[in-house]
Structures are given as structure tokens and as C-alpha cells.
Design an enzyme around this catalytic site. Structure first.
Site, PDB file in Angstrom:
ATOM      1  N   ASN A  66      15.079  -5.579   4.378  1.00 52.48           N
ATOM      2  CA  ASN A  66      14.055  -5.039   2.843  1.00 52.48           C
ATOM      3  C   ASN A  66      14.847  -6.173   1.953  1.00 52.48           C
ATOM      4  O   ASN A  66      15.001  -7.138   2.226  1.00 52.48           O
ATOM      5  CB  ASN A  66      15.218  -3.932   2.186  1.00 52.48           C
ATOM      6  CG  ASN A  66      14.014  -3.357   1.769  1.00 52.48           C
ATOM      7  OD1 ASN A  66      13.398  -3.618   0.800  1.00 52.48           O
ATOM      8  ND2 ASN A  66      14.231  -2.374   2.059  1.00 52.48           N
ATOM      9  N   GLY A  86      10.357 -12.846  -0.316  1.00 50.12           N
ATOM     10  CA  GLY A  86       9.536 -14.362  -0.486  1.00 50.12           C
ATOM     11  C   GLY A  86      10.483 -15.197   0.650  1.00 50.12           C
ATOM     12  O   GLY A  86      11.333 -14.808   1.183  1.00 50.12           O
ATOM     13  N   ASN A 120      11.092  -7.021  -7.304  1.00 54.06           N
ATOM     14  CA  ASN A 120      10.425  -5.921  -8.020  1.00 54.06           C
ATOM     15  C   ASN A 120      11.435  -5.156  -8.417  1.00 54.06           C
ATOM     16  O   ASN A 120      12.706  -5.178  -7.387  1.00 54.06           O
ATOM     17  CB  ASN A 120       9.479  -4.979  -7.085  1.00 54.06           C
ATOM     18  CG  ASN A 120      10.094  -4.341  -6.178  1.00 54.06           C
ATOM     19  OD1 ASN A 120       9.790  -3.188  -6.620  1.00 54.06           O
ATOM     20  ND2 ASN A 120      10.243  -5.305  -4.866  1.00 54.06           N
ATOM     21  N   THR A 144       7.121   2.528   0.391  1.00 56.51           N
ATOM     22  CA  THR A 144       7.722   4.396   0.448  1.00 56.51           C
ATOM     23  C   THR A 144       6.946   5.246   0.037  1.00 56.51           C
ATOM     24  O   THR A 144       6.758   5.573  -1.172  1.00 56.51           O
ATOM     25  CB  THR A 144       8.983   4.062   0.458  1.00 56.51           C
ATOM     26  OG1 THR A 144       9.581   2.597   1.212  1.00 56.51           O
ATOM     27  CG2 THR A 144       9.840   4.389   0.630  1.00 56.51           C
ATOM     28  N   ASN A 184      16.526  -0.578  -5.616  1.00 57.88           N
ATOM     29  CA  ASN A 184      15.685   0.587  -6.924  1.00 57.88           C
ATOM     30  C   ASN A 184      15.288   2.008  -7.287  1.00 57.88           C
ATOM     31  O   ASN A 184      15.184   1.809  -8.186  1.00 57.88           O
ATOM     32  CB  ASN A 184      14.003  -0.384  -6.758  1.00 57.88           C
ATOM     33  CG  ASN A 184      13.984  -1.857  -6.655  1.00 57.88           C
ATOM     34  OD1 ASN A 184      14.645  -2.606  -7.621  1.00 57.88           O
ATOM     35  ND2 ASN A 184      13.209  -2.763  -6.130  1.00 57.88           N
ATOM     36  N   THR A 185      16.441   2.362  -5.886  1.00 63.29           N
ATOM     37  CA  THR A 185      16.463   3.776  -6.115  1.00 63.29           C
ATOM     38  C   THR A 185      18.236   3.578  -6.449  1.00 63.29           C
ATOM     39  O   THR A 185      19.263   3.243  -5.591  1.00 63.29           O
ATOM     40  CB  THR A 185      16.355   4.685  -5.225  1.00 63.29           C
ATOM     41  OG1 THR A 185      14.670   4.643  -4.926  1.00 63.29           O
ATOM     42  CG2 THR A 185      16.863   5.863  -5.342  1.00 63.29           C
ATOM     43  N   ASP A 223       0.615  -0.998   0.274  1.00 69.50           N
ATOM     44  CA  ASP A 223       0.004  -0.317  -0.498  1.00 69.50           C
ATOM     45  C   ASP A 223       0.917   1.123  -0.158  1.00 69.50           C
ATOM     46  O   ASP A 223       1.132   2.140   0.696  1.00 69.50           O
ATOM     47  CB  ASP A 223      -0.944   0.322   1.073  1.00 69.50           C
ATOM     48  CG  ASP A 223      -2.390   1.113   0.590  1.00 69.50           C
ATOM     49  OD1 ASP A 223      -2.288   1.786   0.454  1.00 69.50           O
ATOM     50  OD2 ASP A 223      -3.115   1.223   2.209  1.00 69.50           O
ATOM     51  N   LYS A 224       1.546   1.052  -1.107  1.00 72.39           N
ATOM     52  CA  LYS A 224       2.498   2.451  -1.160  1.00 72.39           C
ATOM     53  C   LYS A 224       1.852   3.752  -1.056  1.00 72.39           C
ATOM     54  O   LYS A 224       2.751   5.348  -0.278  1.00 72.39           O
ATOM     55  CB  LYS A 224       3.364   2.104  -2.568  1.00 72.39           C
ATOM     56  CG  LYS A 224       3.887   1.069  -2.804  1.00 72.39           C
ATOM     57  CD  LYS A 224       4.672   1.536  -4.371  1.00 72.39           C
ATOM     58  CE  LYS A 224       5.621   0.363  -4.895  1.00 72.39           C
ATOM     59  NZ  LYS A 224       6.360  -0.078  -4.076  1.00 72.39           N
ATOM     60  N   LYS A 259      15.225   0.300   8.050  1.00 76.24           N
ATOM     61  CA  LYS A 259      14.943  -0.852   7.602  1.00 76.24           C
ATOM     62  C   LYS A 259      16.307  -0.941   6.503  1.00 76.24           C
ATOM     63  O   LYS A 259      16.497  -0.317   5.834  1.00 76.24           O
ATOM     64  CB  LYS A 259      13.297  -0.401   6.683  1.00 76.24           C
ATOM     65  CG  LYS A 259      13.503  -1.512   5.917  1.00 76.24           C
ATOM     66  CD  LYS A 259      12.507  -1.860   5.437  1.00 76.24           C
ATOM     67  CE  LYS A 259      11.944  -3.212   4.396  1.00 76.24           C
ATOM     68  NZ  LYS A 259      10.367  -2.985   4.059  1.00 76.24           N
ATOM     69  N   SER A 299      16.371  -0.320  -0.090  1.00 76.72           N
ATOM     70  CA  SER A 299      15.887  -0.118  -1.239  1.00 76.72           C
ATOM     71  C   SER A 299      16.693  -0.735  -2.016  1.00 76.72           C
ATOM     72  O   SER A 299      17.950   0.272  -2.506  1.00 76.72           O
ATOM     73  CB  SER A 299      14.329   1.079  -1.820  1.00 76.72           C
ATOM     74  OG  SER A 299      14.483   0.378  -3.339  1.00 76.72           O
ATOM     75  N   PHE A 347      10.215   2.969  -6.246  1.00 76.77           N
ATOM     76  CA  PHE A 347       9.457   4.035  -5.440  1.00 76.77           C
ATOM     77  C   PHE A 347       8.509   4.880  -5.419  1.00 76.77           C
ATOM     78  O   PHE A 347       8.762   6.198  -5.847  1.00 76.77           O
ATOM     79  CB  PHE A 347      10.575   5.442  -4.222  1.00 76.77           C
ATOM     80  CG  PHE A 347      11.413   4.627  -3.830  1.00 76.77           C
ATOM     81  CD1 PHE A 347      10.752   3.228  -2.448  1.00 76.77           C
ATOM     82  CD2 PHE A 347      12.357   5.568  -2.896  1.00 76.77           C
ATOM     83  CE1 PHE A 347      12.023   3.038  -1.788  1.00 76.77           C
ATOM     84  CE2 PHE A 347      13.119   5.226  -1.769  1.00 76.77           C
ATOM     85  CZ  PHE A 347      13.258   4.015  -1.531  1.00 76.77           C
TER      86      PHE A 347
END
Length: 365
Positions: free
Chosen positions: A255, A276, A118, A93, A185-186, A72-73, A226, A183, A122
Site C-alpha cells: 500500500n 509513486g 492521498n 476500497t 487514512n482510516t 476506480d473506487k 494488502k 491504508s 475510503f
């Protein structure tokens, strides 16, 4: 049964991100319809068990099982998630300014590995809109954590200003806050976990949290950090020590991972963070290390690979006071929450514990 037999087959025929939005938007819409929240609670709600209720950071958690950030971003479905058995929900986030995230496709299922990859980046609608949504929420039965990050185009040397901006806009609406520096991914975000940048960031965040608290006259709200599962032992030791000295209230471990060890699905080669079951053991190892390094005095929320009560209990015995799920909800549906609650109670009884707090860190004793 309803999820596994009917809902999941439909969702898994859709693109993973489309299914994600369908669930979140569906819960968002349902939350506005009179009587729907009560119906969700009747269908999926979990009986509260006194032995599982936790008091941590000065906050009362009706259960130790929360929803991890990333689902639920934008805090669209908080009311819905608050009524299906979670003890707390972590939204985000969120970044100061909304941003589209990385190019699609960017979310991939790995069913044979029971994992997700994923590289969302963000993607979110920004702090101002999240504040508006949280102000309008109807369900106030569980704590809400706000996970904050920096915008992609903000250089690391100015990252602390983005975290400050999020706190300024959202302080009134979160029960506690999570600083996301982990994360994958940034670009360069994980570099904030090490060196002087981490000290600068946490000093600024702590200062802003104290400033906002002073305006209300109430005690400062908890702030957690985190961390990633992919650090070396030396990096982990430094990071945890810096977090501890910053005055942070706790750590979320962990994370997603960039490791691909042991995967069999064809999507294993996709870039991004893996969550997972493949993350289960590593995240538990990190929890154990953090607990040992902090002598059990810095609370830990365990996240990564929890699919059943044994997974959750392993993390609790390793040192986690609370746990979070995400990927298990995708693969097993809301039924997993009831199974986790029942299973944890059974394990406490089996091991002679009257309350969950007695099992926290049991493996170290």
C-alpha cells in the site's frame, strides 16, 4: 503522445480529485456508448503476448499488469479500464455502507517527485451499489479483484463483521478479493496488521469466503491481503506468517507509505499515503522479504512506484508474480501499458526466459 501532449496538460490544470473524477466518470459514460469500448481497445489496447500471460490462483491473467485499487473506487469504469491494456483491475476500497471519506482537499500531486499523496479515507458508495455495477458490466475479458475495507466508525474489534458484509454482497461479482488492512487514512486500520486482531480478522474472512463458495458448489475464490510498507522487520515477519497460516491465497505488497524521505515538492508535508516513484525501492524490498520468508510459495502482487518496464521487472525478479500500477497512469497515461508489455518481453528474451513465470523470484536463485 495524445495523453502527454493534450490530455495531461488539461487534467493537471484541474484540482487533482476533480481530474480523478473526470477520468473515471468519463470512462463510465464512454462504456455505455455503443462502439466506444472497441474504440478504446483500438487506441490503447495491448497485443497479448503468450510469454506474459499468467495462470495464478487458478485464474488466467492475459497480462501481469493490473490497475491498483483506489482509482476506480466504485467500479464505475471497469469496462473502460478492461479495454486499454490491463491484465486485471482491482476496484475499491469498498466498505459495507457508503461513506464520504475525509475532508477535501485530500489528493495532492507531487510532479517533481512523480508521486501522489492521498488521504481519501475510503470514500465510496458502498458494497450494494458496487455489486449492482459489477453485475451490469459488459466487458468480461480480464479478472476483477474487489478490495474490501471497514467503515470509519466501525471499531477494530468489530472490523471482521464489515469485511464479512462486503464479501456477502460482492462474492458473486469478484474473481478474487483483497483485504485492505494497510491504508494509512482510516484511523487505527493498520493496527489490524498485528496481534490477535489480524488472526481474528483473517479467520472470519476465510470462513465467510468458504461459506459463500459452499452456496455455489464451486471452489472458493482467492483472497489476498494488502500490507503496508512501513512495518519493522519484526512486524513484517509476524504479519506475513499470520497471513500464510490463515490460508490466504497471496499478498499485495504494498500500500502507500507515510514516509516522506527524499521528497522535494511543496506538497510533501501533506498528511496521507504517498504513492509513486518515492515508494519504488521500499515496496520492492518488502516483496523480496515476503518471497524469502514464504520460500516463494505464497504468490505476491507487487505494487508501488512502477513507472517503466525495469521497475516492473525488478519487482518480478524480487518475487512478484503480477504487478499493479496507479500513479504511473496519472503521470504517463495509457501509453505506459504498451511500454510495460514490450519492455517486459524484451527483458525476458534478454535473460533467456521463455515465460514470465521463470523470472519470478530470479534474484533469489
Amino acid at each position: 503522445m495524445l495523453y502527454s501532449k493534450i490530455v495531461k496538460p488539461v487534467l493537471f490544470r484541474l484540482d487533482a480529485e476533480k481530474a480523478h473524477h473526470l477520468v473515471v466518470d468519463g470512462l463510465h459514460t464512454a462504456g455505455k456508448v455503443p462502439g466506444t469500448l472497441a474504440l478504446l481497445k483500438a487506441m490503447w489496447g495491448v497485443e497479448q503476448k503468450p510469454e506474459l500471460a499468467m495462470d495464478l490462483f487458478g485464474i488466467k491473467f492475459p497480462s501481469p499488469i493490473g490497475l491498483a485499487a483506489g482509482l476506480d473506487k466504485n467500479a464505475k469504469a471497469v469496462d473502460g479500464f478492461s479495454n486499454i491494456g490491463f491484465g486485471f483491475v482491482e476496484v475499491g476500497t469498498v466498505t459495507p455502507v457508503g461513506q464520504p471519506g475525509n475532508d477535501q482537499p485530500r489528493l495532492f500531486r507531487l510532479p517533481s517527485d512523480e508521486g501522489l499523496i492521498n488521504r481519501m479515507g475510503f470514500n465510496n458508495e458502498g458494497a450494494a451499489l458496487m455489486a449492482k455495477r459489477l453485475a451490469a458490466r459488459r466487458a468480461h475479458n480480464i479478472p476483477i479483484a474487489v478490495n474490501i475495507g471497514k467503515n470509519k466508525n466501525t471499531p477494530n474489534e468489530l472490523a471482521h463483521e464489515d469485511y464479512r458484509a462486503c464479501i456477502k454482497q460482492l462474492y458473486a461479482y469478484g474473481d478474487f478479493f483483497v483485504v485492505n488492512i494497510s491504508s494509512p487514512n482510516t484511523p487505527d486500520l493498520r493496527a489490524l496488521q498485528h496481534g490477535g486482531e489480524l488472526k481474528t480478522l483473517l479467520f472470519a474472512v476465510t470462513e465467510e469466503m468458504n461459506l459463500q463458495a459452499s452456496k455455489t458448489g464451486a471452489p472458493v475464490k482467492p483472497m489476498l491481503v494488502k500490507i503496508a510498507p512501513d512495518m519493522t522487520d519484526e512486524q513484517l515477519e509476524y504479519t506475513v506468517d499470520t497471513i500464510r497460516k490463515s490460508g490466504a491465497s497471496g499478498i499485495i505488497a504494498t500500500n502507500t507509505t507515510i514516509s516522506r524521505d527524499g521528497l522535494s515538492h511543496r506538497n510533501a508535508g501533506e498528511a496521507g499515503g504517498l504513492s509513486g516513484k518515492p515508494l519504488r525501492e521500499r515496496s520492492t524490498e518488502i516483496i523480496r522479504s515476503v518471497y524469502r520468508q514464504t520460500w516463494g510459495k505464497l504468490p505476491i502482487i507487487g505494487s508501488g512506484g512502477i513507472f517503466d518496464a525495469e521497475d516492473a521487472y525488478d519487482k518480478i525478479r524480487a518475487g512478484a508474480s503480477l504487478v499493479e500500477i496507479y500513479t504511473a497512469l496519472i503521470y504517463r497515461g495509457p501509453e505506459v501499458l504498451r511500454e510495460l508489455h514490450v519492455g517486459l518481453s524484451e527483458r525476458l528474451s534478454r535473460d533467456g526466459y521463455r515465460h514470465l513465470s521463470e523470472a519470478v523470484g530470479a534474484d533469489h536463485r
